[in-house]
Design a protein around this motif. Structure first.
Motif, short mmCIF file in Angstrom:
data_model
loop_
_atom_site.label_atom_id
_atom_site.label_comp_id
_atom_site.label_asym_id
_atom_site.label_seq_id
_atom_site.Cartn_x
_atom_site.Cartn_y
_atom_site.Cartn_z
N VAL A 176 0.90 -1.11 -0.02
CA VAL A 176 -0.03 -0.01 -0.03
C VAL A 176 0.90 1.21 0.10
CG1 VAL A 176 -1.78 1.16 1.53
CG2 VAL A 176 -1.92 -1.07 1.24
N LEU A 177 0.90 2.11 -0.90
CA LEU A 177 1.52 3.27 -1.15
C LEU A 177 0.63 4.38 -0.63
CD1 LEU A 177 2.79 1.83 -4.05
CD2 LEU A 177 4.42 3.07 -2.90
N ILE A 178 1.45 5.07 0.23
CA ILE A 178 0.75 6.41 0.98
C ILE A 178 1.70 7.35 0.60
CG2 ILE A 178 -0.89 5.04 2.32
CD1 ILE A 178 1.19 5.92 4.75
N GLY A 179 1.14 8.60 0.85
CA GLY A 179 2.18 9.72 0.76
C GLY A 179 1.30 10.99 0.01
N PHE A 180 1.84 12.24 0.18
CA PHE A 180 1.50 13.55 -0.32
C PHE A 180 1.42 13.51 -1.82
CE2 PHE A 180 0.75 17.95 -0.67
CZ PHE A 180 -0.36 18.19 0.39
N ARG A 181 0.64 14.30 -2.56
CA ARG A 181 0.43 14.63 -3.87
C ARG A 181 1.90 14.89 -4.52
NH1 ARG A 181 -4.38 19.14 -4.16
NH2 ARG A 181 -5.80 17.80 -4.16
N GLY A 182 2.02 14.48 -5.44
CA GLY A 182 3.43 14.58 -6.34
C GLY A 182 4.62 14.02 -5.61
N ALA A 183 4.51 13.15 -4.67
CA ALA A 183 5.77 12.50 -4.09
C ALA A 183 6.19 11.46 -4.90
CB ALA A 183 5.11 11.77 -2.41
N GLY A 184 5.33 10.76 -5.61
CA GLY A 184 5.89 9.84 -6.76
C GLY A 184 5.23 8.62 -6.52
N LYS A 185 4.24 8.44 -5.59
CA LYS A 185 3.50 7.08 -5.48
C LYS A 185 3.32 6.38 -6.62
CE LYS A 185 -0.10 8.83 -3.39
NZ LYS A 185 0.04 10.27 -3.37
N THR A 186 2.77 7.07 -7.88
CA THR A 186 2.19 6.18 -9.21
C THR A 186 3.37 5.49 -9.85
OG1 THR A 186 0.30 7.62 -9.25
CG2 THR A 186 0.91 6.50 -10.92
N THR A 187 4.53 6.19 -9.95
CA THR A 187 5.73 5.87 -10.67
C THR A 187 6.12 4.48 -9.71
OG1 THR A 187 6.08 8.03 -11.11
CG2 THR A 187 8.08 6.46 -11.35
N LEU A 188 6.53 4.54 -8.59
CA LEU A 188 6.89 3.31 -7.82
C LEU A 188 5.83 2.39 -7.77
CD1 LEU A 188 8.56 5.01 -4.48
CD2 LEU A 188 9.77 4.16 -6.68
N ALA A 189 4.61 2.65 -7.89
CA ALA A 189 3.52 1.60 -7.65
C ALA A 189 3.65 0.67 -9.01
CB ALA A 189 1.92 2.24 -7.70
N HIS A 190 3.65 1.48 -10.28
CA HIS A 190 3.74 0.71 -11.52
C HIS A 190 5.12 -0.22 -11.62
CE1 HIS A 190 0.31 2.01 -13.68
NE2 HIS A 190 0.41 3.32 -13.47
N VAL A 222 4.03 1.68 2.62
CA VAL A 222 5.27 2.39 1.97
C VAL A 222 4.80 4.02 2.02
CG1 VAL A 222 7.02 2.75 0.37
CG2 VAL A 222 6.18 0.43 0.65
N TRP A 223 5.31 4.72 2.66
CA TRP A 223 5.34 6.06 2.60
C TRP A 223 6.19 6.83 1.51
CZ3 TRP A 223 6.92 9.48 7.32
CH2 TRP A 223 7.00 10.82 6.91
N GLU A 231 14.86 2.87 -8.57
CA GLU A 231 15.33 1.49 -8.77
C GLU A 231 15.72 1.04 -7.21
OE1 GLU A 231 16.36 3.90 -10.96
OE2 GLU A 231 15.13 3.01 -12.71
N GLY A 232 16.54 2.11 -6.69
CA GLY A 232 16.99 2.02 -5.32
C GLY A 232 15.75 1.81 -4.44
N ALA A 233 14.70 2.62 -4.61
CA ALA A 233 13.76 2.51 -3.59
C ALA A 233 13.05 1.08 -3.79
CB ALA A 233 12.69 3.67 -4.07
N ILE A 234 12.89 0.68 -5.19
CA ILE A 234 12.22 -0.79 -5.55
C ILE A 234 13.04 -1.79 -4.82
CG2 ILE A 234 11.73 -2.12 -7.08
CD1 ILE A 234 9.88 0.27 -7.24
N SER A 235 14.25 -1.67 -4.94
CA SER A 235 14.96 -2.82 -4.12
C SER A 235 14.93 -2.87 -2.65
CB SER A 235 16.33 -2.95 -4.61
OG SER A 235 17.13 -1.91 -4.19
#
Ligand code: S3P
Length: 179
Positions: free
Chosen positions: A12-26, A105-106, A163-167
């Motif tokens: 579950v990805l949470i966090g403020f608008r514009g933080a980049g949730k959608t990129t990481l979620a995909h 994940v925040w 990539e770092g975040a994903i790993s």
């Protein structure tokens, strides 16, 4: 699955608008071969309007009600990456539903950078304050303790590559060969 392992069935990805949730979620969904689910897109589809149109015609309370309904529907699904709208943490019921079996994940970035990204994007309706700066600042500050409280892991997208975040996120999942 080994019985002494904590079973994580969803991210579950949470966090403020514009933080980049959608990129990481995909990226996560693709890496794990799990379903990608956006609460915002599901709300838009259920009403057949864009978020700015929903807010303009029906107001934020209506939007929040739809958001809660969508979360209730999706929360118990497995092998899914849920990309939540930034305000999901404001309703504790949402988080009670989402948290069981989840790695939360925040996705975060410094306030100044969030402002810059949001100003450039320019497609999100103001939440509850009359001007852009106050809207972002007050809502971000109010939500900070909520994001912190619910998160198992925090990612700073201004310092960490996708990539770092994903790993780092994947390293928090139990051995996936045990599924
Ligand atoms: C909101 C964030 C948006 C969307 C809606 C409300 C918020 O999602 O749910 O505009 O309250 O911060 P993103 O965080 O994906 O932009």
């Amino acid at each position: 699955m080994r019985s002494n392992q904590i079973s994580i069935q969803k991210i579950v990805l949470i966090g403020f608008r514009g933080a980049g949730k959608t990129t990481l979620a995909h990226l996560l969904a693709r890496e794990l071969q799990w379903e990608y689910f956006s609460t915002d897109r599901a709300i838009e589809q259920s009403v057949n309007l864009s978020i700015p149109e929903i807010v303009a015609r029906h107001g934020w309370d209506f939007f929040r009600q739809k958001e809660a309904e969508i979360i209730q529907q999706v929360a118990s699904r497995k092998r899914i990456v849920i990309d939540c709208g930034g305000g999901v943490v404001e309703n504790s019921r949402n988080m009670e539903r989402l948290r069981p079996g989840a790695l939360v994940v925040w996705v975060d970035a410094p306030l100044a950078e969030l402002k810059q990204r949001l100003r450039q994007a320019g497609n999100r309706p103001l939440l509850n304050q009359p001007d852009f700066d106050r809207d972002v600042e007050e809502n971000y500050r109010r939500r900070l303790p909520l994001y912190r409280n619910y998160a198992n892991l925090r990612i700073n997208t201004s310092e960490e590559s996708p990539e770092g975040a994903i790993s780092r996120i994947l390293s928090r999942l139990p051995d996936r060969s045990d599924e």
